[in-house]
Design a protein around this motif. Structure first.
Motif: not given
Length: 335
Positions: A26-28, A114, A117, A123, A145, A150-151, A165, A187
């Protein structure tokens, strides 16, 4: 706006290495800014909802004067676990404060939220922090990213469905042979704006999603903000310099860096942000042009790095239907 082709990088500072770990599930992710030889450090926390580790030791009146890395991560408070992995990696390399029976690596950390997302149960953990250290180098770090960015998402004042984003960016400036660099994971709940014009580059979009709404102007015109979860936004980063500084001066440079955030993010330092900046001073250059000039350089590097965070971000489309366009998308559509 400053020429993006001449933005520099925090790794232009002698003695600084950067490594990312980005989680493909995942985006992190997390990012480490490393000073193996130790660096005099400072911190300034401006946001009202910070997630941090080992910041008290950076107070000018406290004993320890040098740290060995700063860890930035997604995952909110869970992401602080990544710093444990960084400590383990540095210890294996023989890096740290000599405590007689061994060496203790000192790794302050800060996290951003994050969790909206993708799958929040994924995490950054200690293994991620360890991997980021193993990947660290003196090369200019990847932006956008990646790692702690990333997230990252920006422009959430009117709901995630209208956001864009965010990401991670870096920049540096050099004056009189001394370099100040910054690395920023953005963020923010607010918009990222062009410091030269104040116009938004990425942030809250209009109802049709085709243009930037301009959060500052919308709020001043009476548009009600979307209910925000406290602490669900944050811009975190590191300022580094090769100048020789005291702890008091390092802390002052972190303070000055927030001027750069204020130039590039609007609104900033809100009750829903945990905005935190660290300073690392490697001390390679004995002479420097004075704190007034260094503070100006720090603010400039932070502003440029924040802009880079959104200029280099890429669009994100998740299986749950969340669509987060990037700056390039808005330019291509005329937004």
């Amino acid at each position: 706006m400053h020429d993006p082709s001449d933005h520099g990088a925090i790794t232009h500072v002698a003695g600084i290495e950067v490594g990312h770990h980005s989680d493909s599930r995942r985006p992190t992710g997390c990012t480490v800014v490393m000073a193996r030889a130790g660096a005099v450090a400072g911190v300034d926390v401006r946001g009202a909802a910070p997630g941090t580790r080992e910041t008290d030791l950076l107070a000018p009146g406290n004993l320890v004067d040098k740290v060995h890395a700063v860890l930035l991560a997604g995952g909110s408070a869970w992401g602080l676990d990544a710093a444990t992995g960084a400590v383990r990696w540095l210890e294996e390399q023989g890096v740290g404060l000599d405590v007689g029976v061994g060496r203790l690596p000192l790794v302050p950390a800060a996290v951003l939220f994050d969790l909206h997302v993708g799958d929040m149960k994924i995490r950054p953990d200690a293994a991620a922090g360890y991997a980021a250290c193993a990947a660290a180098s003196r090369q200019a770090p990847e932006e956008g990213n990646v790692g702690a960015g990333s997230g990252a998402v920006v422009g959430k004042m009117f709901g995630m469905q209208h956001a864009m984003k965010g990401g991670l960016g870096t920049a540096s400036v050099t004056v009189a042979g001394v370099t100040v660099g910054a690395l920023i994971a953005c963020n923010a709940v607010g918009d990222v704006v062009d410091p030269a014009t104040g116009l938004p580059l990425a942030g809250a979009r209009t109802a049709d999603g085709q243009a930037l709404r301009d959060t500052r102007r919308a709020l001043l015109a009476g548009a009600p903000p979307h209910p925000l979860l406290a602490g669900s936004n944050t811009t975190i980063g590191v300022i580094a310099t090769d100048a020789r500084l005291s702890k008091v001066q390092a802390q002052r440079l972190a303070v000055a860096g927030h001027d750069g955030l204020a130039r590039a993010i609007n609104p900033v330092h809100t009750m829903s942000d945990g905005d935190t900046l660290f300073t690392l001073a490697t001390g390679v250059r004995e002479q420097h042009p004075g704190m007034l000039v260094l503070a100006t350089m720090a603010a400039e590097a932070v502003a440029r790095a924040t802009v880079r965070a959104v200029l280099t971000a890429r669009a994100l489309h998740l299986n749950d239907g969340l669509r987060l366009p990037c700056h390039a998308d808005m330019v291509s559509t005329g937004g």
